[in-house]
Design an enzyme around this catalytic site. Structure first.
Site, PDB file in Angstrom:
ATOM      1  N   ALA A 127       0.845  -1.197   0.000  1.00  9.28           N
ATOM      2  CA  ALA A 127       0.000   0.000   0.000  1.00  9.28           C
ATOM      3  C   ALA A 127       0.881   1.248   0.000  1.00  9.28           C
ATOM      4  O   ALA A 127       1.443   1.621   1.028  1.00  9.28           O
ATOM      5  CB  ALA A 127      -0.928  -0.007   1.212  1.00  9.28           C
ATOM      6  N   GLY A 132      -5.294  11.384  -4.295  1.00 11.39           N
ATOM      7  CA  GLY A 132      -4.742  12.687  -4.640  1.00 11.39           C
ATOM      8  C   GLY A 132      -3.232  12.772  -4.645  1.00 11.39           C
ATOM      9  O   GLY A 132      -2.673  13.821  -4.965  1.00 11.39           O
ATOM     10  N   GLU A 249       9.728  -4.891  -9.643  1.00 16.84           N
ATOM     11  CA  GLU A 249       8.297  -4.671  -9.889  1.00 16.84           C
ATOM     12  C   GLU A 249       8.061  -4.234 -11.328  1.00 16.84           C
ATOM     13  O   GLU A 249       7.157  -4.740 -12.015  1.00 16.84           O
ATOM     14  CB  GLU A 249       7.756  -3.611  -8.931  1.00 16.84           C
ATOM     15  CG  GLU A 249       6.304  -3.246  -9.197  1.00 16.84           C
ATOM     16  CD  GLU A 249       5.760  -2.195  -8.237  1.00 16.84           C
ATOM     17  OE1 GLU A 249       4.639  -1.705  -8.468  1.00 16.84           O
ATOM     18  OE2 GLU A 249       6.452  -1.858  -7.251  1.00 16.84           O
ATOM     19  N   THR A 372       4.010   5.674 -14.016  1.00 16.50           N
ATOM     20  CA  THR A 372       3.463   6.023 -15.321  1.00 16.50           C
ATOM     21  C   THR A 372       4.565   6.102 -16.380  1.00 16.50           C
ATOM     22  O   THR A 372       5.754   6.231 -16.059  1.00 16.50           O
ATOM     23  CB  THR A 372       2.756   7.384 -15.266  1.00 16.50           C
ATOM     24  OG1 THR A 372       3.727   8.397 -14.967  1.00 16.50           O
ATOM     25  CG2 THR A 372       1.655   7.401 -14.217  1.00 16.50           C
TER      26      THR A 372
END
Length: 386
Positions: A127, A132, A249, A372
């Protein structure tokens, strides 16, 4: 082109994985998509066959083989089959979460957690993301303030997380929180928050554009008392711990992206050979030939780079920048491929009953999670001294 990355042991392992997927997962995908959840029993079934925790030492019930190629085999088979994103929780468990426990856990923590992780009885999640927050991890607001009273030394955790894969199923949640809210990077620590701890609540199983079988949840922490014995790694070193494990990852995501692109290309090749237009197979038209030739070429080239990254990771030589290159390029490739493949299916490609429709929806998130495309390019740019 014959791949050089695997040996006979990996290919034997692959055959076992295929049997497991065909028997235990493939027949149930439609139901899991409706339920938006893969049953916990899938994890324990995978654990019994040695498909979880391959790198966990044998003394804790694992395979005792620290070789990421076995992880890659599972990822490839999950995403080259009809299982697809229904197996994402297994990939997260093996590829993303396990290294934190192997690298950072104390002897006591390993004894407490690793057997369950290897058996599938303890499902893991990590987590980081908060509402936001976006990609700016250092701006997280979740706090873990150390305290001591008659019940012992502990942290009091308050805050929330979102977009957490395995969020509904997870028993152990590696949670990033500020143990020193006055610091940005140096104030972050990792705590393992366990199922059933008072104040730890799960919100919605989030409804997503794709990857419907994968549980993705909101998590809430309201005065959760976490024993100091659940601190993973060093206090204040959480940001460093995260950064150190991001290459694996991101490589995992790249492995999956190439496998999913290959699966989309294969199913489209079969379709255009059978579907006719103007009295001839769709695949016989020059546009179809050229587009499929382009995709097959790019997938093969991407596969070569990813295989090299897998070997570099095994040799502890995979750099942050090289993993970022693999992640952004392969996920962008996946997006281009599934879009083109859907187009080649024509109107049928837009129908949910056709696998390419699901592949299209599932692919969109891969350019976002794990960093991203824009962040990956920033990482690569910095490695160039820019």
């Amino acid at each position: 082109m014959r791949r050089q990355v695997y040996d006979s042991d990996h290919e034997a392992f692959r055959r076992s994985v295929r049997v497991f997927l065909a028997r235990e997962m493939a027949p149930h995908i439609e139901r899991w998509e409706r339920d938006q959840l893969v049953p916990r029993e899938v994890f324990t079934a995978a654990g019994k066959l040695g498909f979880l925790g391959m790198a966990v030492p044998e003394e804790y019930g694992g395979g005792g083989v620290d070789d990421f190629r076995f992880n890659a085999v599972i990822d490839e088979e999950l995403f080259r089959s009809v299982v697809g994103s229904a197996g994402l929780g297994i990939s997260l468990h093996n590829d993303v979460c396990l290294p934190y426990f192997l690298d950072l856990a104390t002897a006591e923590q390993k004894q407490r957690w690793l057997p369950g992780i290897a058996s599938g009885e303890l499902i893991t999640a990590i987590a980081m993301t908060e509402p936001g927050m976006g990609s700016d991890l250092a701006s997280m607001a979740t706090t873990a303030i150390r305290s001591a009273d008659s019940s012992g030394d502990h942290y009091v955790v308050n805050g929330s997380k979102t977009f957490i894969t395995n969020g509904i199923n997870a028993d152990l949640v590696i949670t990033a929180a500020k143990t020193d809210p006055n610091q940005r990077h140096k104030g972050m620590s990792l705590l393992v928050i366990e199922r059933g701890m008072p104040g730890f609540e799960r919100g919605r199983n989030l409804v997503k554009l794709g990857q419907h079988a994968q549980d993705t949840a909101e998590l809430f922490f309201r005065d959760v008392r976490v024993p100091v014995a659940n601190l993973l790694g060093q206090e204040g070193a959480g940001f460093t711990h995260l950064v150190d494990r991001l290459p694996q990852e991101r490589l995992s995501i790249a492995v999956i992206a190439v496998a999913a692109a290959g699966a989309a290309c294969d199913m489209t090749l079969d379709y255009v050979k059978q579907r006719t237009a103007f009295g001839r197979p769709v695949g016989s038209f020059q546009n179809s030939k050229f587009r499929l030739a382009e995709m097959a070429t790019e997938i093969d080239i991407a596969q070569c780079y990813v295989d090299a990254c897998v070997l570099a990771l095994n040799d502890r030589e995979l750099s942050v920048a090289d993993a970022a290159k693999a992640k952004w390029w392969c996920t962008e490739l996946q997006g281009r491929v599934v879009d083109t493949c859907l187009q080649l299916h024509g109107g049928y490609g837009y129908m949910a009953e056709y696998p390419i429709s699901k592949a299209f929806a599932d692919a969109r998130i891969t350019r976002i999670y794990g960093g991203t495309t824009e962040i990956m390019k920033e990482v690569v740019g910095r490695s160039l001294g820019l």
